[in-house]
Scaffold this motif. Structure first.
Motif, PDB file in Angstrom:
ATOM      1  N   MET A   1      -1.691 -37.142-131.931  1.00 25.16           N
ATOM      2  CA  MET A   1      -2.495 -36.827-130.760  1.00 25.16           C
ATOM      3  C   MET A   1      -3.203 -35.478-130.926  1.00 25.16           C
ATOM      4  N   ALA A   2      -2.533 -34.521-131.568  1.00 25.27           N
ATOM      5  CA  ALA A   2      -3.168 -33.228-131.821  1.00 25.27           C
ATOM      6  C   ALA A   2      -4.404 -33.410-132.698  1.00 25.27           C
ATOM      7  N   ALA A   3      -4.304 -34.267-133.708  1.00 26.67           N
ATOM      8  CA  ALA A   3      -5.448 -34.531-134.581  1.00 26.67           C
ATOM      9  C   ALA A   3      -6.563 -35.236-133.807  1.00 26.67           C
ATOM     10  N   ASN A   4      -6.205 -36.164-132.924  1.00 29.10           N
ATOM     11  CA  ASN A   4      -7.220 -36.894-132.148  1.00 29.10           C
ATOM     12  C   ASN A   4      -7.962 -35.985-131.166  1.00 29.10           C
ATOM     13  N   GLY A  22      -9.072 -33.015-118.376  1.00 22.31           N
ATOM     14  CA  GLY A  22      -7.986 -33.963-118.606  1.00 22.31           C
ATOM     15  C   GLY A  22      -8.466 -35.401-118.674  1.00 22.31           C
ATOM     16  N   ALA A  23      -9.391 -35.771-117.779  1.00 21.37           N
ATOM     17  CA  ALA A  23      -9.891 -37.150-117.750  1.00 21.37           C
ATOM     18  C   ALA A  23     -10.685 -37.482-119.005  1.00 21.37           C
ATOM     19  N   GLU A  24     -11.531 -36.545-119.448  1.00 24.11           N
ATOM     20  CA  GLU A  24     -12.316 -36.812-120.661  1.00 24.11           C
ATOM     21  C   GLU A  24     -11.399 -37.003-121.863  1.00 24.11           C
ATOM     22  N   ALA A  25     -10.366 -36.166-121.958  1.00 18.01           N
ATOM     23  CA  ALA A  25      -9.430 -36.296-123.073  1.00 18.01           C
ATOM     24  C   ALA A  25      -8.693 -37.629-123.019  1.00 18.01           C
ATOM     25  N   PHE A  26      -8.236 -38.010-121.830  1.00 19.62           N
ATOM     26  CA  PHE A  26      -7.498 -39.274-121.707  1.00 19.62           C
ATOM     27  C   PHE A  26      -8.404 -40.456-122.015  1.00 19.62           C
ATOM     28  N   MET A  27      -9.626 -40.468-121.476  1.00 21.32           N
ATOM     29  CA  MET A  27     -10.556 -41.566-121.742  1.00 21.32           C
ATOM     30  C   MET A  27     -10.912 -41.643-123.227  1.00 21.32           C
ATOM     31  N   HIS A  28     -11.056 -40.492-123.861  1.00 21.53           N
ATOM     32  CA  HIS A  28     -11.355 -40.482-125.294  1.00 21.53           C
ATOM     33  C   HIS A  28     -10.216 -41.117-126.087  1.00 21.53           C
ATOM     34  N   SER A  29      -8.989 -40.728-125.755  1.00 20.88           N
ATOM     35  CA  SER A  29      -7.850 -41.284-126.487  1.00 20.88           C
ATOM     36  C   SER A  29      -7.733 -42.787-126.264  1.00 20.88           C
ATOM     37  N   ARG A  86      -7.921 -45.278-129.327  1.00 23.56           N
ATOM     38  CA  ARG A  86      -7.033 -46.440-129.105  1.00 23.56           C
ATOM     39  C   ARG A  86      -5.546 -46.064-129.175  1.00 23.56           C
ATOM     40  N   VAL A  87      -5.235 -44.781-129.012  1.00 24.56           N
ATOM     41  CA  VAL A  87      -3.858 -44.290-128.946  1.00 24.56           C
ATOM     42  C   VAL A  87      -3.802 -43.350-127.748  1.00 24.56           C
ATOM     43  N   PHE A  88      -2.951 -43.642-126.764  1.00 25.22           N
ATOM     44  CA  PHE A  88      -3.004 -42.872-125.525  1.00 25.22           C
ATOM     45  C   PHE A  88      -1.614 -42.508-125.037  1.00 25.22           C
ATOM     46  N   HIS A  89      -1.568 -41.409-124.282  1.00 27.95           N
ATOM     47  CA  HIS A  89      -0.321 -40.971-123.634  1.00 27.95           C
ATOM     48  C   HIS A  89       0.053 -42.031-122.607  1.00 27.95           C
ATOM     49  N   ALA A  90       1.230 -42.629-122.754  1.00 24.94           N
ATOM     50  CA  ALA A  90       1.601 -43.743-121.891  1.00 24.94           C
ATOM     51  C   ALA A  90       2.231 -43.300-120.575  1.00 24.94           C
ATOM     52  N   ASP A  91       2.497 -42.002-120.430  1.00 20.07           N
ATOM     53  CA  ASP A  91       3.127 -41.534-119.189  1.00 20.07           C
ATOM     54  C   ASP A  91       2.559 -40.169-118.798  1.00 20.07           C
ATOM     55  N   PRO A 149      -4.861 -21.083-118.709  1.00 17.65           N
ATOM     56  CA  PRO A 149      -5.972 -20.182-118.392  1.00 17.65           C
ATOM     57  C   PRO A 149      -7.307 -20.715-118.914  1.00 17.65           C
ATOM     58  N   ASP A 150      -8.390 -20.291-118.261  1.00 15.56           N
ATOM     59  CA  ASP A 150      -9.758 -20.703-118.603  1.00 15.56           C
ATOM     60  C   ASP A 150      -9.963 -22.205-118.409  1.00 15.56           C
ATOM     61  N   ASN A 151      -9.181 -22.798-117.516  1.00 17.01           N
ATOM     62  CA  ASN A 151      -9.302 -24.219-117.185  1.00 17.01           C
ATOM     63  C   ASN A 151      -9.108 -25.121-118.406  1.00 17.01           C
ATOM     64  N   HIS A 152      -8.153 -24.751-119.239  1.00 19.03           N
ATOM     65  CA  HIS A 152      -7.735 -25.609-120.340  1.00 19.03           C
ATOM     66  C   HIS A 152      -6.576 -26.470-119.871  1.00 19.03           C
ATOM     67  N   MET A 153      -6.305 -27.565-120.616  1.00 23.68           N
ATOM     68  CA  MET A 153      -5.217 -28.470-120.259  1.00 23.68           C
ATOM     69  C   MET A 153      -4.322 -28.705-121.468  1.00 23.68           C
ATOM     70  N   ALA A 154      -3.028 -28.814-121.218  1.00 24.84           N
ATOM     71  CA  ALA A 154      -2.064 -29.136-122.266  1.00 24.84           C
ATOM     72  C   ALA A 154      -1.396 -30.466-121.942  1.00 24.84           C
ATOM     73  N   PHE A 155      -1.273 -31.318-122.954  1.00 30.84           N
ATOM     74  CA  PHE A 155      -0.522 -32.571-122.850  1.00 30.84           C
ATOM     75  C   PHE A 155       0.763 -32.405-123.649  1.00 30.84           C
ATOM     76  N   ILE A 156       1.890 -32.783-123.052  1.00 30.03           N
ATOM     77  CA  ILE A 156       3.171 -32.688-123.759  1.00 30.03           C
ATOM     78  C   ILE A 156       3.924 -34.015-123.630  1.00 30.03           C
ATOM     79  N   ASP A 157       5.007 -34.126-124.386  1.00 32.13           N
ATOM     80  CA  ASP A 157       5.947 -35.252-124.317  1.00 32.13           C
ATOM     81  C   ASP A 157       5.291 -36.579-124.694  1.00 32.13           C
ATOM     82  N   PHE A 158       5.218 -36.817-125.990  1.00 32.38           N
ATOM     83  CA  PHE A 158       4.621 -38.051-126.499  1.00 32.38           C
ATOM     84  C   PHE A 158       5.701 -39.021-126.987  1.00 32.38           C
TER      85      PHE A 158
END
Length: 541
Positions: A209-212, A264-271, A276-281, A291-300
């Protein structure tokens, strides 16, 4: 106890516990339906939605996850039962650090103090599969350690074996149950749970996911220390951020909710629609505002993967909503249900699809409500959805709900529109085009091989009076030969067209430049002129 099944002896004790629990809560008849018991249906009074939820919670993590999946299947159960199951929570007491410490050192293959300067003994997260601890590496880097629990795996594996057996038995005993593919549903559950037991898989998912997301500078995925990670232990970067649900903290940090939701939505839609690989939860606990309106995804620990065919269907689903096309939406539901005829949807289904599109194609789509409506429509029209769509729909609805915490006006369809527009304008990739046309060429070849036989059979039935047609045949044999030749020419033309479409884009760019165009393009132009001239002479146009 009135039941007898052909199962390994090692599972007999667990089966007895399951039977006792279900009968105590009034659910013995469910076991009878699955072929796991007899004479149990009148025990424990009537089964209610609340009793079923309590029974599943008492049976542990596998049954809790099964109930959570069923809560999303409103195509199978009505709202009363689904609402009760949506409140399921695993009842697991955290194990003390003294027990988990030994497991951590066994996984590391050394004393933990050789790797970490500190591990806080109180877990910051605890679930049925594992526990999570805050720690620091020797160099002072903040990390989290996930360690699998040593006390759950044997029972969970037994539960999965019993559920797989029950699903197969239920499908064999009832055609009505079989059409909902219970075995496939349990396989999806088993795959997800077994993946959570192997933290190597979660580590690989995180790195993938980090690479994607490498092209998304505002999206962050935690780094994984693969050298310290194994099946039973994973070490990853600790990310400090603000949960989307903490609106007061977001405001105090000066963060912009709508901007965060857009990231967050753009990242999720892209994945989902590109990788074709997405965070399922993607629930609020698995995302952090930075900060600076960045988003982090965890727990894959749980990711979903789409086939290219399912990805195209998902894009068709979104296109049908964006373009307000109820007929296309009805056809897609039929295809998902495995219907033989998807070209002419029943009038009731097309009308229901029209009402759905009218309700949900407007700005401000509530995707959770839309998916619920799809499930209800499928149930009312007596259709069935494939089990893998459950994970997909659940992830989409969860992501939608999380983004709405950041931006109450968030609209999933608006977020999807750029991807839909890009897909409408994009040419297929060469490998995708080749795969689709290869399938088409195969189907055309098969048609060419079978068409003469089908024509002969039709003429035979016609001559025997088994077909009624107001046609005067002067010479059946001549017509049969002519039709056979025509069928072969049509099939040959279809195959040739498929091959030309497959190779055309490649050949058109081949060769040196001549008067500003590749030589292959000039060959194609003169070939087209020659073909038109030949057809006009052949058909006397």
């Amino acid at each position: 106890m009135g039941y007898r099944v052909a199962l390994p002896l090692r599972d007999a004790r667990r089966l007895a516990e399951i039977v006792a629990t279900f009968t105590r809560f009034g659910g013995g008849w469910l076991l009878e339906r699955a072929g796991l018991g007899a004479g149990l249906s009148n025990s424990g009074g009537d089964l209610t939605p609340v009793k079923l939820r309590e029974a599943l919670e008492a049976l542990g993590p596998v049954f809790v996850k099964l109930g959570q999946i069923l809560s999303t299947r409103r195509d199978l159960i009505d709202d009363l039962w689904a609402d009760a199951l949506s409140q399921l929570r695993a009842q697991v007491t955290a194990l003390p650090w003294s027990e988990m410490e030994a497991r951590a050192e066994a996984a590391l293959g050394r004393p933990w103090r050789e790797v970490f300067s500190e591990i806080l003994p109180e877990p910051i997260g605890s679930a049925s599969i594992g526990q999570v601890y805050a720690a620091k590496l020797i160099d002072g880097t903040d990390v989290v350690i996930k360690i699998t629990r040593p006390d759950q795996e044997e029972r969970i594996q037994a539960d999965l074996r019993l559920l797989e057996y029950a699903a197969a038995r239920a499908a064999a005993l009832s055609p009505g149950v079989a059409r909902y593919q219970p075995a496939a549903m349990v396989r999806e559950l088993a795959r997800a749970i077994r993946a959570e037991f192997d933290l190597t898989e979660e580590a690989e998912n995180t790195e993938e996911m980090a690479a994607n997301f490498a092209g998304f500078p505002k999206v962050r995925v935690p780094k994984v220390w693969s050298d310290y990670s194994s099946r039973d232990l994973m070490v990853q970067e600790r990310i400090f951020g603000t949960p989307p649900s903490d609106t007061a903290a977001l405001a105090a940090a000066g963060l912009d909710g709508p901007a965060l939701a857009a990231v967050g939505a753009e990242a999720f839609m892209h994945s989902l629609l590109v990788e074709r690989v997405f965070h399922a939860d993607p629930h609020p606990g698995n995302l952090f505002a930075l900060p600076d309106n960045h988003m982090a995804f965890i727990d894959f620990g749980m990711v979903g993967r789409l086939t290219s065919a399912r990805q195209r269907e998902l894009m068709s689903f979104l296109k049908a909503i964006v373009t307000a096309d109820p007929r296309a939406f009805a056809k897609l539901l039929l295809r998902w249900s495995g219907a033989e005829n998807t070209l002419a949807p029943p009038a009731s289904l097309e009308a229901a699809a029209g009402r759905f599109i009218a309700r949900h194609s407007r700005k401000g789509l509530d995707l959770s409500r839309a998916i619920t409506d799809i499930m209800e429509m499928v149930r009312e029209e007596d259709l069935a959805l494939p089990p893998d769509l459950v994970l997909l729909f659940k992830a989409m609805a969860t992501a939608d709900g999380t983004m709405k915490l950041l931006d109450p006006q968030f609209d999933s369809i608006s977020a999807a529109k750029p991807f839909v527009a890009r897909d409408l304008l994009a040419l297929p990739k060469p490998e995708e085009l080749a795969a689709r046309l290869s399938d088409f060429a195969g189907a055309a070849t098969a048609f060419g091989e079978e068409a003469p036989e089908l024509l002969r059979a039709g003429l035979t039935r016609l001559s025997e009076g088994k077909l009624r047609a107001e046609v005067s045949l002067a010479s059946g044999g001549d017509i049969a030969r002519a039709l056979e030749q025509a069928a072969r020419r049509i099939a040959g033309g279809l195959v040739l067209a498929a091959l030309l479409l497959t190779m055309g884009p490649v050949l058109a760019m081949a060769g040196p430049q001549v008067a500003g165009l590749p030589l292959g393009s000039w060959v194609g132009i003169f070939g087209l002129i020659g073909g038109v001239w030949h057809i006009s002479r052949r058909w006397k146009l």
